[in-house]
Write a protein that holds these residues in place. Structure first.
Motif: not given
Length: 598
Positions: A236-238, A73-80, A110-116
């Motif tokens: 853009f969060l999707a 939650l702190q370091e990656h976007y929540l995904k829409y 919750p799902t996330y957009q990860l910077d791998r």
């Protein structure tokens, strides 16, 4: 004699699958000692890594099972969610001209957009903070001598580091070497895949905000009336998919950069047209000119791709205490982001096997888990090998995706969040029910692939106005989402829940066939006549207009109507442009679904 380099688990590879497996084992058992080796010196690598999007299973796994929720939650976007786009008759020069299919609300899981690179680095850092975890990197000349049985003793290993040779013994060996597939190659377990898709992907500097690809002023964007349908959460969060026949282009936000990539059926899109990031930009801008506004002058930070990426494996888990995970064993397709789900499932099965000391109990588990791993993987195959072309049509794809998502919510997410995949009292009954889905699943994909080809032969053109479709308009999908709230159930309760949703899926398959028949025949009786609807064999679906027509013609007149167990959705918006279709001649051969004969 125990040596300093002996360990309980040797993990080959420090990528996503490997570091997550190590953390899961460390959290699950206070005694296990892990050695991880990797050929690379830069961990995580400086080269940007692809595979950023998570879905409910992988999001739950990373956040809850690996206890990384606050960090995510702190370091990656929540995904829409996932959102899909097609051009309308107005064009594709501006965002507001596009038709969309989506889910408006946020997922309760919750799902996330990860910077791998960033995520893998953090998991590795936490592993290294545990004294039971040792990393050797870079290494070369890895040697693995696998014991063929538990009685034969532990596995032996050796490798070279900058300081000399390291050797030892390990109770378990897990291959997480990615496409290097060390164990799969050595044991000749590689298997071909029926999926033949390629991809080119790249990253650009800064955020590509798709809602700003428009001539509208910021105020006009805020006050667009269609926001009442589309919602206010930033699009853009999707994970955004811009679709065409047999291909799709993703747009995924990361902090300070954007991930973009094209995935395509190489039978429909020639590789030479999209082999580089620059060629891919040209391709996408031809089909979706709105990207001229965003991509032409962007700095490309990194780029890569695969000519063909899908592969299979003959075995992934052994009673001899070795296993494979991630791309070291199997990969299907990035559509719907299943890679993280396979990691989540396989890591969970492998961890439970590693924690099992009794050989007889392990043998029983491995037999179940290997069957489960195979079934989960193979359930994805029809989606990618049979009906990929339907990405070219919003109606066909929306029918397909709601079907797939209802299966995913009830038969994937629900058991996973209840820890049922490692409950032996549950797995046999699950596999039995899951097996019943197989013929239906393939039949739905073949039906919709055939319907798509029929629509190409009876063109109606894109919608005059952009069409908006919320996947939750289809009731079986909305019902399946309620599984997110069924937690802490017993195996017996879980089987009853699956039976309920299996019934919903059977009714959904029946409705999809009836809806397609009504559209193709131009006769609404196909969705109402009790004899026609009741005679649909959902275990043997196929796209055959002649058979549909002949069977409907045999139905007598009646005032009775089929009683659906849900309110059929009003999809008239997809029929507005349909031109009158002449009845087919009796001599015309029935159209068969793409993807091979049944």
């Amino acid at each position: 004699m125990q040596h300093a380099n002996d360990c309980d688990v040797l993990i080959l590879g420090a990528g996503l699958a490997g570091v997550c497996l190590a953390r899961q084992i460390l959290l699950a058992d206070p005694e296990k000692r892990i050695i991880m080796v990797d050929r690379r010196s830069d961990l995580p690598p400086t080269k940007q890594k692809v595979g950023e999007a998570t879905v409910q299973m992988s999001g739950y796994y990373y956040a809850k099972v690996l206890e990384l929720e606050e960090y995510l939650l702190q370091e990656h976007y929540l995904k829409y969610n996932l959102r899909f786009f097609w051009p309308s008759a107005q064009g594709a020069d501006r965002y507001e001209e596009l038709s969309q299919s989506y889910i408006r609300g946020l997922s309760n899981i919750p799902t996330y957009q990860l910077d791998r690179n960033k995520f893998e680095g953090e998991v590795l850092r936490r592993n290294l903070a545990d004294p039971r975890f040792t990393l050797y990197a870079p290494v070369k000349n890895i040697e693995i001598d696998l014991a063929e049985t538990v009685a034969a003793g532990p596995h032996s290993f050796g490798f070279e580091t900058g300081d000399g040779k390291v050797s030892g013994q390990a109770g378990w060996v897990v291959d997480a070497t990615g496409r290097g597939r060390l164990l799969s190659k050595r044991r000749q377990l590689q298997r071909p895949s029926p999926i033949h898709h390629g991809t080119t992907f790249f990253w650009v500097d800064g955020l590509v905000d798709i809602e700003r690809l428009t001539d509208l002023t910021p105020k006009e964007v805020r006050l667009r009336p269609d926001r009442s349908t589309l919602g206010h959460t930033p699009a853009f969060l999707a994970t955004n998919h811009f679709c065409g026949e047999g291909w799709w282009f993703w747009v995924i936000p990361l902090h300070n950069r954007t991930s973009l990539g094209l995935v395509y059926d190489n039978r429909l899109v020639p590789r030479e047209e999209v082999a580089t990031a620059e060629k891919t930009i040209d391709f996408v801008c031809r089909h979706y000119p709105l990207f001229e506004r965003a991509l032409r002058n962007r700095e490309i930070i990194d780029a890569s791709g695969f000519v063909s990426f899908a592969h299979d494996c003959g075995q992934t888990l052994s009673t001899a205490r070795w296993a494979m995970v991630g791309e070291a064993c199997r990969f299907t397709d990035p559509l719907y982001s299943p890679g993280g789900d396979l990691i989540s499932t396989y890591n969970t099965l492998i961890t439970d096997a590693i924690l099992t000391d009794d050989p007889r109990e392990l043998e029983s588990k491995v037999r179940l888990y290997e069957g489960l791993a195979r079934a989960v993987y193979e359930s994805y195959v029809p989606s990618f090998a049979v009906s990929y072309s339907t990405l070219g049509d919003q109606e066909c794809f929306s029918l397909r995706y709601t079907w797939e998502l209802a299966i995913y919510f009830s038969f994937f997410v629900f058991p996973f969040i209840n820890d049922l995949f490692t409950t032996r009292a549950f797995v046999p009954g699950f596999l039995q029910r899951f097996g019943r889905l197989g013929p239906m699943n393939r039949g739905v994909h073949e039906l919709l692939a055939g319907y798509y080809e029929w629509k190409k032969e009876h063109p109606r053109g894109p919608a005059r106005e952009p069409l908006f479709f919320d996947f939750y308009e289809l009731w079986p999908l909305k019902a399946a989402e309620t599984c997110f709230y069924r937690v802490g159930v017993t195996p017996e309760e879980a089987r009853q829940i699956l039976d309920e949703h299996l019934g919903n899926l059977r009714e959904n398959a029946r409705w999809i066939y009836a809806y397609v028949a009504a559209t193709v025949l131009g006769d609404e009786r196909a969705v109402t006549h009790p004899e026609f609807v009741g005679g649909i064999d959902v275990d043997n679906l196929a796209f055959d207009p002649r058979e549909m027509r002949e069977r409907l013609e045999r139905c007598g007149e009646t005032d009775e109507r089929w009683s659906w167990n849900f309110e059929p959705p009003a999809l008239c918006r997809f029929r507005k442009e349909v031109a009158a279709v002449e009845p087919m001649e009796e001599a015309e051969e029935p159209m068969m679904a793409a993807g091979g004969a049944r």
